[in-house]
Motif scaffolding. Structure first.
Motif, PDB file in Angstrom:
ATOM      1  N   ARG A   3       0.837  -1.185   0.000  1.00  0.00           N
ATOM      2  CA  ARG A   3       0.000   0.000   0.000  1.00  0.00           C
ATOM      3  C   ARG A   3       0.879   1.246   0.000  1.00  0.00           C
ATOM      4  O   ARG A   3       1.920   1.298   0.642  1.00  0.00           O
ATOM      5  CB  ARG A   3      -0.892   0.009   1.242  1.00  0.00           C
ATOM      6  N   ASP A   5       0.958   5.746   0.003  1.00  0.00           N
ATOM      7  CA  ASP A   5       0.192   6.940   0.366  1.00  0.00           C
ATOM      8  C   ASP A   5      -0.178   7.717  -0.900  1.00  0.00           C
ATOM      9  O   ASP A   5       0.241   7.396  -2.017  1.00  0.00           O
ATOM     10  CB  ASP A   5       0.976   7.815   1.344  1.00  0.00           C
ATOM     11  N   ASP A   6      -0.965   8.760  -0.730  1.00  0.00           N
ATOM     12  CA  ASP A   6      -1.450   9.538  -1.873  1.00  0.00           C
ATOM     13  C   ASP A   6      -0.311  10.174  -2.661  1.00  0.00           C
ATOM     14  O   ASP A   6      -0.347  10.240  -3.895  1.00  0.00           O
ATOM     15  CB  ASP A   6      -2.423  10.620  -1.397  1.00  0.00           C
ATOM     16  N   ALA A   7       0.730  10.644  -1.933  1.00  0.00           N
ATOM     17  CA  ALA A   7       1.842  11.305  -2.607  1.00  0.00           C
ATOM     18  C   ALA A   7       2.563  10.345  -3.561  1.00  0.00           C
ATOM     19  O   ALA A   7       2.919  10.701  -4.689  1.00  0.00           O
ATOM     20  CB  ALA A   7       2.823  11.865  -1.576  1.00  0.00           C
ATOM     21  N   THR A   8       2.752   9.092  -3.102  1.00  0.00           N
ATOM     22  CA  THR A   8       3.398   8.096  -3.955  1.00  0.00           C
ATOM     23  C   THR A   8       2.515   7.741  -5.143  1.00  0.00           C
ATOM     24  O   THR A   8       2.994   7.615  -6.285  1.00  0.00           O
ATOM     25  CB  THR A   8       3.724   6.834  -3.145  1.00  0.00           C
ATOM     26  N   GLU A   9       1.215   7.565  -4.886  1.00  0.00           N
ATOM     27  CA  GLU A   9       0.285   7.241  -5.968  1.00  0.00           C
ATOM     28  C   GLU A   9       0.294   8.331  -7.044  1.00  0.00           C
ATOM     29  O   GLU A   9       0.311   8.046  -8.247  1.00  0.00           O
ATOM     30  CB  GLU A   9      -1.134   7.074  -5.404  1.00  0.00           C
ATOM     31  N   GLU A  10       0.325   9.592  -6.610  1.00  0.00           N
ATOM     32  CA  GLU A  10       0.329  10.701  -7.563  1.00  0.00           C
ATOM     33  C   GLU A  10       1.623  10.738  -8.360  1.00  0.00           C
ATOM     34  O   GLU A  10       1.628  10.991  -9.570  1.00  0.00           O
ATOM     35  CB  GLU A  10       0.122  12.019  -6.820  1.00  0.00           C
ATOM     36  N   ARG A 694       5.783  -0.480  -5.257  1.00  0.00           N
ATOM     37  CA  ARG A 694       4.706  -1.275  -4.657  1.00  0.00           C
ATOM     38  C   ARG A 694       4.745  -2.743  -5.051  1.00  0.00           C
ATOM     39  O   ARG A 694       4.158  -3.588  -4.378  1.00  0.00           O
ATOM     40  CB  ARG A 694       3.350  -0.680  -5.054  1.00  0.00           C
TER      41      ARG A 694
END
Length: 795
Positions: A3, A5-10, A694
């Protein structure tokens, strides 16, 4: 996948290609000094590449190139001869934690210990190599070898239980650890610790009664922690599924404080009751029993002190203070009882019970202490002989501990402080006898993984994961991640080979179904031994490798002599001296080819190991199989199947293994082998992709290639290599195995050539023979036969 965080996903969505990392050596941040790093993970196996996702162990490796600081070169800081103040952070065995990611955040990438360091003088670089948590499993592998499975002709454990036990020895826990694993004189001691994680075996104690496998199953669904014994039918005449264990040490009553506990799930099973009995061996054939009996329908917690002596009435106590919660809160409960039978009055103990319960909502209830009266339920001198479980609910973690000095607090009852660092899969490969293991714990786990077509790995956070071949039985339909040649894939090579095709699969099995137990040559002590008052006697006897583990010997008296292992003690080293009962704790362990017996005198009076006739009394009776198991073979094959029609008969024979003892399990393995390789499955080797922190081993990715092969297919991740330099550039390479083959060949519009051309037939005509040999005499003179003439055309 991990999983993020949002910063990594972006950052991943934006196609960020610059890596961020954090590296700690011995807890010290050295990120700024890292010149390059590389992490490699893959399944190690000797199966064909297209089948390797189904089997193997994975030990990740981290390679670091470390530079120095502004004024000091790296070799001066971290070489083997560097000052301890700086060099110890890079010493072999030091902890390493490496995290990496894109954007501002990082994800776990590696956790382990350093294996070696290399510093070249004249440079500003030191190379370090580290291995992951598999290094924690380097201690010698040891597993108990109970006789019980052969005695009952029933499974006593599974390969999954053995993996869990090896992990537990190394401090990797899937459920609460034993309260007192190690023996320390005068300190608490775990007498029985049955995890019930796929087996009744335990490193502390000895399974004695095994239930019929038709009446129970092992389940991870609804288990309090990881896996539980789940009753699925009531045996005839019984109130629940019953199993029992001999304790690690036969502690005495009076003279002991015992803590009994188990975890249950009231929502899983066939009923709402559990009972745990402590059976006491008194003088003669009389036994006493201390029990806790919990009924979640009635909302009662009861304690019993019973006797088989009709002249000694039994008695019971009951607590109902927690009745409402017991009836209404369905789920995981932790139940326990502190039993004090330490003090004696006129040679008898009056048991005192203190119940403890933790409800599904986390509330812990400690009930008032109830003590049995002198006229009802007293327990005279005896030794703890057996621990018995009778349950109708999912049950896990049955444990009996001796020597706790007080009722545990709520925190101590919950065993707060342990961390779950291991995850199992469904129990597979039932065992009637546990095979001998050698090498390290990690090597033994690797051997089991190979035999079971399973995978063993420690993930990026240091948590162990065990996965069976059953996870590949269902072909996945959705990916964890999609990789496209337009954006994510830099290089892609797909291979397919006929050597990966397996349509005739055979798995040998060591069949123990006809094997029974026989007694070996009794080990009889050669001398009468003294046990000092309040002291201990330790003696060892040689045991054969083929002889199975035995429980502690029982204490004989003048009316009963144990037919198996036992001993007798008296206050005098003389014939006719009266036997003493309930005064000696007996503990036995196997160690370096010997059985070590430890006898502890709980009285101030000297005792002697002597028979009624004045002879040495200690006798140990070994048990061993009466014959070798029969080797059989389970075959998975479809005669004339489409695979054989297109690719011919391609055979694969699994190795003979002591871990495969059940014919049904062997068939499952053979079927899994054939399902894995019935048709050649494509392998994607060295797929260079856009870095994604990931991705983990075992993930399912979709490969979409629109630039070359024009494919869109799912594949399992079976290998990952990630490398980065100090400037932040990173390269990630995946090894992938397709989840399925590309269908059955059709050969549309093709007429394949035959394997071989027919040899031209040469036949001589009558006219040619007559012309060459006008008369029979001519043929005889030529020295040729009619066959020569007819078949070869020799004219």
């Amino acid at each position: 996948m991990q999983r993020a965080d949002d910063a990594t996903e972006e950052a991943l969505a934006a196609g960020e290609r610059t890596v961020t990392h954090t590296t700690r050596l011995g807890g010290t941040d050295v990120s700024a000094q890292v010149q390059s790093w590389q992490v490699e993970r893959s399944y190690a196996t000797d199966l064909p590449p297209a089948m390797r996702a189904f089997s193997g162990s994975s030990a990740a490796q981290l390679t670091l190139q470390l530079g120095g600081t502004k004024n000091t070169a790296a070799p001066e800081l971290y070489s083997p001869w560097a000052p301890r103040s700086t060099g110890d952070s890079a010493r072999p065995g030091q902890s390493v934690v490496h995290e990496a990611g894109v954007g501002p955040a990082t994800l776990p990438a590696f956790r382990g210990t350093l294996r070696n360091r290399s510093a070249q003088s004249g440079t500003d670089s030191v190379q370090l190599t580290a291995l992951d948590g598999a290094e924690r499993l380097r201690a010698p592998a040891e597993l108990p070898r109970p006789y019980t499975g052969l005695y009952w002709a029933r499974p006593l454990a599974t390969a999954t239980w053995c993996v869990d036990e090896l992990l537990r020895q190394a401090g990797l826990f899937s459920s609460p650890p034993p309260r007192a694993a190690q023996f320390v004189a005068g300190q608490p001691l775990s007498l029985v610790h049955a995890t019930l994680h796929g087996g009744f075996a335990t490193p502390f104690g000895m399974p004695e009664d095994l239930p019929d496998p038709r009446h129970y199953t092992w389940s991870r669904s609804g288990a309090p922690h990881e896996m539980a014994l789940v009753p699925k039918g009531l045996p005839p005449g019984q109130s629940g599924v019953t199993a029992s264990w001999f304790p690690r040490s036969r502690v005495t009553v009076p003279g002991s404080r015992l803590f009994v506990e188990a975890w249950v799930n009231t929502a899983v099973g066939i009923g709402d009751t559990i009972r745990i009995d402590l059976e006491l061996n008194r003088t003669g054939n009389v036994t006493g029993t201390l029990s806790i009996d919990v009924d979640f329908v009635e909302g009662t917690f009861a304690a019993w002190s019973l006797s088989t002596d009709p002249n000694v009435p039994g008695s019971g106590l009951a607590w109902g203070h927690n009745a409402t919660a017991m009836k209404t809160q369905r789920g995981v409960w932790h139940i326990g009882a502190y039993i004090d039978v330490f003090a004696a009055t006129s040679g008898q103990a009056l048991p005192a019970f203190t119940p403890l319960m933790t409800a599904p909502n986390g509330t812990t209830w400690t009930g008032p202490t109830g003590t049995f009266a002198a006229d009802k339920g007293p327990q005279p001198v005896a030794e703890l002989r057996k621990v018995r479980l009778v349950t109708t609910m999912a049950t896990e973690g049955v444990q009996v501990t001796a020597g706790l000095t007080a009722v545990p607090s709520a925190s101590a009852f919950a065993q707060s402080g342990w961390t779950k660092t291991a995850e199992l899969d469904d129990a597979i490969l039932p065992l009637r006898t546990i095979p001998k293991v050698s090498g390290s714990q990690w090597e033994a786990i690797g051997q089991i993984a190979k035999a079971a077509m399973s995978t063993a790995e420690l993930d990026e956070g240091g948590r162990f994961r065990w996965r069976n071949f059953t996870r590949f039985a269902t072909v996945p339909t959705t990916p964890d991640l999609t990789l496209t040649s337009v954006r994510d894939i830099a290089a892609l090579t797909v291979t397919e080979e006929i050597d990966a095709c397996r349509n005739f699969c055979a798995q040998p099995v060591r069949d123990w179904s006809a094997v029974r137990l026989v007694s070996g040559e009794p080990v009889v002590d050669t001398q009468v031994r003294e046990i000092p008052g309040n002291g201990t006697l330790t003696v060892s006897y040689t045991f054969g490798e083929d002889e199975l583990d035995v429980g502690p010997p029982e204490t004989d008296d003048d009316s009963v002599a144990t037919p198996g292992s036992g001993f007798r003690v008296a206050t005098q080293n003389a014939a006719g001296a009266a036997a003493v009962k309930g005064s000696v704790d007996a503990m036995v362990r196997r160690e370096n080819g010997s059985i070590v017996l430890r006898l502890t005198n709980r009285t101030a009076t000297r005792l002697y190991t002597v028979t009624r006739t004045g002879e040495p009394s200690i006798t140990i009776v070994p048990l061993k199989p009466d014959r070798d198991p029969v080797e059989r073979q389970a075959v998975s094959y479809v005669a004339g199947g489409s695979s054989e029609r297109w690719y011919g008969r391609q055979e694969f024979f699994g190795e003979t293994s002591e871990w495969v003892q059940d014919l049904a399990a062997a068939r499952q393995l053979a079927d899994a082998m054939r399902a894995a390789g019935e048709f050649p499955v494509p392998v994607f080797a060295d797929v260079q992709v856009l870095y994604d922190p990931r991705i983990q081993l075992g993930d399912v990715v979709r490969i979409v290639d629109t630039t070359g092969a024009e494919i869109s297919t799912l594949a399992w991740v079976v290998g990952i290599t990630t490398a980065a330099n100090a400037d932040g550039t990173v390269q990630q390479t995946l090894s992938l195995r397709g989840v399925t083959a590309n269908g059955v060949p059709e050969d549309t519009g093709l007429t394949p050539d035959v394997p071989a051309v027919v040899a031209p037939a040469v036949r001589a005509t009558y006219a040619a023979v007559a012309a060459a040999y006008p008369a029979l005499a001519d043929l005889s003179a030529a020295g040729v036969t009619w066959s020569d003439v007819k078949e070869t055309g020799l004219v």
